[in-house]
Enzyme design. Structure first.
Site, PDB file in Angstrom:
ATOM      1  N   ALA A  25       8.505  -0.282  -9.177  1.00 38.40           N
ATOM      2  CA  ALA A  25       8.344   0.334  -7.850  1.00 38.40           C
ATOM      3  C   ALA A  25       9.452   1.349  -7.589  1.00 38.40           C
ATOM      4  CB  ALA A  25       8.321  -0.758  -6.778  1.00 38.40           C
TER       5      ALA A  25
ATOM      6  N   CYS B 206       3.627  -7.278   2.526  1.00 38.05           N
ATOM      7  CA  CYS B 206       4.217  -6.160   3.255  1.00 38.05           C
ATOM      8  C   CYS B 206       5.150  -6.688   4.350  1.00 38.05           C
ATOM      9  CB  CYS B 206       3.131  -5.282   3.875  1.00 38.05           C
ATOM     10  SG  CYS B 206       3.781  -3.882   4.817  1.00 38.05           S
TER      11      CYS B 206
ATOM     12  N   PRO C  68       1.988   0.207  -6.078  1.00 36.76           N
ATOM     13  CA  PRO C  68       1.546   1.002  -4.914  1.00 36.76           C
ATOM     14  C   PRO C  68       2.722   1.251  -3.995  1.00 36.76           C
ATOM     15  CG  PRO C  68       0.772  -1.274  -4.750  1.00 36.76           C
ATOM     16  CD  PRO C  68       1.396  -1.142  -6.105  1.00 36.76           C
ATOM     17  N   LEU C  69       2.999   2.521  -3.705  1.00 39.05           N
ATOM     18  CA  LEU C  69       4.187   2.911  -2.949  1.00 39.05           C
ATOM     19  C   LEU C  69       3.765   3.712  -1.724  1.00 39.05           C
ATOM     20  CD1 LEU C  69       6.197   4.076  -6.066  1.00 39.05           C
ATOM     21  CD2 LEU C  69       6.588   1.961  -4.801  1.00 39.05           C
TER      22      LEU C  69
END
Length: 714
Positions: A579, A452, A367-368
């Site tokens: 990623a 994050c 997930p970017l």
């Protein structure tokens, strides 16, 4: 020299591309760079020393994390008229082509009412035509009539509408007419041979290929507090003893959390009990208000379902909770309401008995944020990705029904194995979010972000901040896995502070909490993206994990050799998540599957960009707003792809993700343009595909990566 760029998917005039490129020939082999006229990035009149002087060897360059580009492709570095910090602003100014460079020093701050009034007036302008009128071309088609917020003057719209773009409407490959009608920037291609609007095409595919669209009735319920019910999440929270009395949220913390310091996310007392502070009014931490206002309904339910007092012994067994000395223990009655429902709890599947997803040997696109949008994931699916995951969405924004946040959960029909990633600070917020997603979306798994590093997320107790609070981390996973039947995975970093890794001490318990897989990014929060990922530590965690928990590694995978090396060094590793490697070269999935280094040409790279533009116009729209939205995200992606160095230009292969590319010439003009780090050149590439930018257009990349730090950090 004429260069032919094949056009496979997106129709665009080759002559237009050739005309827009600078008339600069690539350097011949072993040519003197001082004889070349650098028109892409002008250099100063003073020529740099010739390359015949002492030049570092490829191995010496690699040791300094500098890409070893072949000498005859090197070029003098561009000399900016301003310092490095303002270089991007200079590029923006050149791209904007402003006649007056002066700007007002102080801008008057406008009120919300004034901004709203200006938006209303703008919607009434001729360029903002009513969507229903634009689709049909008839003023009578709008159901709101004179009450409509948009303009209904078709002739005025046609007079002010920008010229159509080159190419074909992206919706011509779908069934039915273009949904944007007159507003489409390719409206000239909507006519058939008879001059009438084309209603159907040869390809009869359905246009509606996107799923997980937020329904209006669900959004209205989310806008009103306590209207949306979360029975499974509330039951799981009650069972775990995580529902608070009034404003206080009774969270159970173990003794290890005595030393934890909160990052402005709340007050943590000596016993680990957490209570939100004034910052919790922010949109990350509004779950306490929902709990407080929902209390009367819970009380009524408790009165209706309360069993006789003789069941007290069973209550103590069912709701056994570890409570520290300083925390006030909840009364047994708070868990009684679940006894009737959970008498046959043995019939319910244990979290570890849920349907599992086998990640082994699958190519997983990470997930970017910003760039990992739906069109980009479509491109990666075409190039070989097996598993895709949506951009990180904030739990509180989803619970508030924000349409922009729900758009991050969209899924394309080509994504056969798809998950969404969410981020939250508290068990109640995350548990209700996963239940809401399961009820209204079609996903194969839900990933919880606990790594994050962004300050605004960490300062609210979410993301990497959870790594310092293992008990809350446990509560989030347990509550979420109990609230849904689909698999729940988590993504973490090795730790918060550099040199203080802690996932190895938690890996044995994560599976027992209810997670089916854990992805470990081999960096700490403090490192961000500097230094190389610590894969030895990832291997250590994978070997210590129980067999029921799949461990995925993440960090610096940039070639099929990296993939093979990690898989062979640690067979316990299920797979590797890709990623930044996919952002820089999305064909990495093809390289891994075909086990080869792909020396991709500039024309093939341009075809990938054309596919992205076509997917973007289908997703964001083919009107002026959709075109500019597609351009914006294309430019964000080009800020990453410029870091790719073609295989044929390197002395040592494959390229490493931490290498800093020097200034170099490509093998043709387009390859040289794609290697530019100037935002003005990225804009020129976008103009090849989407036409000229509007007057006054500027662009600055949202993400400024920390990957290329000082040499000692390389």
């Amino acid at each position: 020299m004429l260069v032919f760029f094949p056009c496979l998917h997106f129709y665009i005039s080759t002559a237009t591309i050739l005309h827009s490129l600078p008339q600069t020939l690539p350097p011949p082999a072993m040519a003197d760079p001082s004889l070349l006229d650098n028109t892409l990035n002008p250099v100063s009149a003073a020529q740099p020393p010739p390359l015949d002087e002492a030049h570092p060897t490829p191995d010496e360059l690699v040791a300094k994390a500098i890409a070893p580009v072949k000498r005859h492709f090197l070029r003098p570095p561009p000399v900016r008229t301003c310092d490095g910090n303002n270089s991007s602003k200079a590029d923006e100014g050149a791209a904007a082509q402003k006649d007056d460079a002066s700007a007002p020093i102080l801008k008057e701050k406008k009120s919300k009412r004034q901004l709203k009034r200006e938006r209303r007036q703008e919607q009434k302008s001729a360029l903002h035509i009513c969507p229903e009128v634009a689709k049909s071309g008839k003023v009578s088609s709008c159901p709101y009539g004179d009450r409509c917020r948009f303009n209904h003057d078709v002739e005025a719209f046609k007079a002010q509408k920008p010229d159509d773009l080159d190419g074909m409407c992206p919706f011509l490959t779908t069934k039915g007419p273009c949904p944007y009608g007159l507003a489409c920037r390719f409206a000239g291609t909507h006519k058939d041979d008879n001059g009438e609007a084309a209603n159907e095409t040869i390809n009869g595919d359905e246009r509606s290929s996107e799923m997980n669209v937020l329904k209006k009735d669900v959004q209205k319920l989310l806008w009103k507090k306590n209207r949306m019910k979360f029975p499974k999440a509330d039951a799981a929270l009650e069972l775990l003893g995580l529902v608070g009395q009034g404003k206080k949220k009774k969270m159970v913390e173990n003794e290890n959390d005595d030393k934890i310091v909160s990052n402005d996310s709340g007050d943590v007392d000596g016993n680990g009990c957490c209570r939100a502070t004034g910052d919790s009014s922010n949109d990350l931490d509004c779950a306490a208000e929902v709990l407080e206002e929902g209390k009367p309904d819970e009380a009524d339910t408790t009165d209706e379902l309360r069993p006789p007092k003789k069941t007290k012994s069973s209550i103590d067994e069912t709701c056994s909770v570890l409570v520290n000395d300083g925390c006030k223990q909840n009364e047994p009655e708070t868990c009684i309401e679940n006894i009737v429902e959970d008498n046959d709890k043995c019939l319910k599947l244990h979290p570890r008995e849920k349907k599992l997803i086998d990640f082994r040997e699958k190519l997983y696109l990470a997930p970017l944020t910003t760039v990992g949008n739906l069109p980009f994931r479509q491109v990666c699916k075409v190039l070989g990705a097996d598993v895709t995951c949506g951009e990180m969405a904030m739990c509180t924004n989803l619970l508030q029904g924000q349409a922009s946040e729900w758009a991050l959960l969209r899924r394309h029909s080509s994504e056969d194995l798809f998950g969404v990633q969410i981020c939250g600070a508290y068990p109640d917020t995350v548990a209700r979010t996963v239940e809401l997603i399961e009820q209204n979306c079609t996903v194969d798994f839900i990933d919880i972000n606990m790594g994050c590093p962004i300050d605004i997320v960490v300062n609210k107790g979410a993301g990497s901040a959870l790594l310092m609070k293992p008990t809350r981390m446990k509560s989030v996973v347990e509550a979420s896995s109990r609230a849904v039947d689909i698999p729940v995975t988590i993504k973490v970093r090795t730790g918060f502070y550099e040199g203080k890794n802690r996932i190895d001490s938690l890996i044995a318990d994560i599976g027992n909490w209810g997670a089916t897989a854990v992805t470990i990014h081999g960096r700490t929060r403090q490192q961000r993206y500097s230094k190389l990922a610590n894969w030895e530590y990832i291997y250590q965690c994978a070997r210590a994990a129980p067999s029921s928990l799949q461990v995925l590694g993440n960090g610096d995978v940039f070639s099929y050799l990296d993939w093979n090396s990690h898989k062979s060094d640690c067979p316990e590793l299920s797979t590797c998540m890709i990623a930044r490697g996919a952002l820089i070269k999305p064909w990495i999935f093809t390289e891994i599957k075909e086990q080869r280094h792909w020396d991709i040409s500039s024309g093939q790279r341009l075809d990938i960009l054309k596919d992205y533009v076509r997917f973007g116009l289908q997703h964001w729209g083919s009107d002026s707003k959709g075109v500019e939205t597609t351009r914006h995200f294309l430019l964000e992606w080009l800020s990453y792809t410029c870091r790719y160095i073609p295989i044929g230009l390197l002395d040592n292969i494959p390229q490493r993700i931490n290498w800093r590319p020097p200034s170099y010439f490509g093998r043709d003009d387009l390859e040289t343009l794609m290697a530019s780090e100037s935002a003005a050149d990225w804009i020129r590439i976008s103009e090849m595909l989407l036409g000229k930018v509007p007057y006054g257009f500027t662009f600055a990349p949202k993400h400024k990566s920390n990957a290329y730090d000082s040499a000692e950090n390389g």
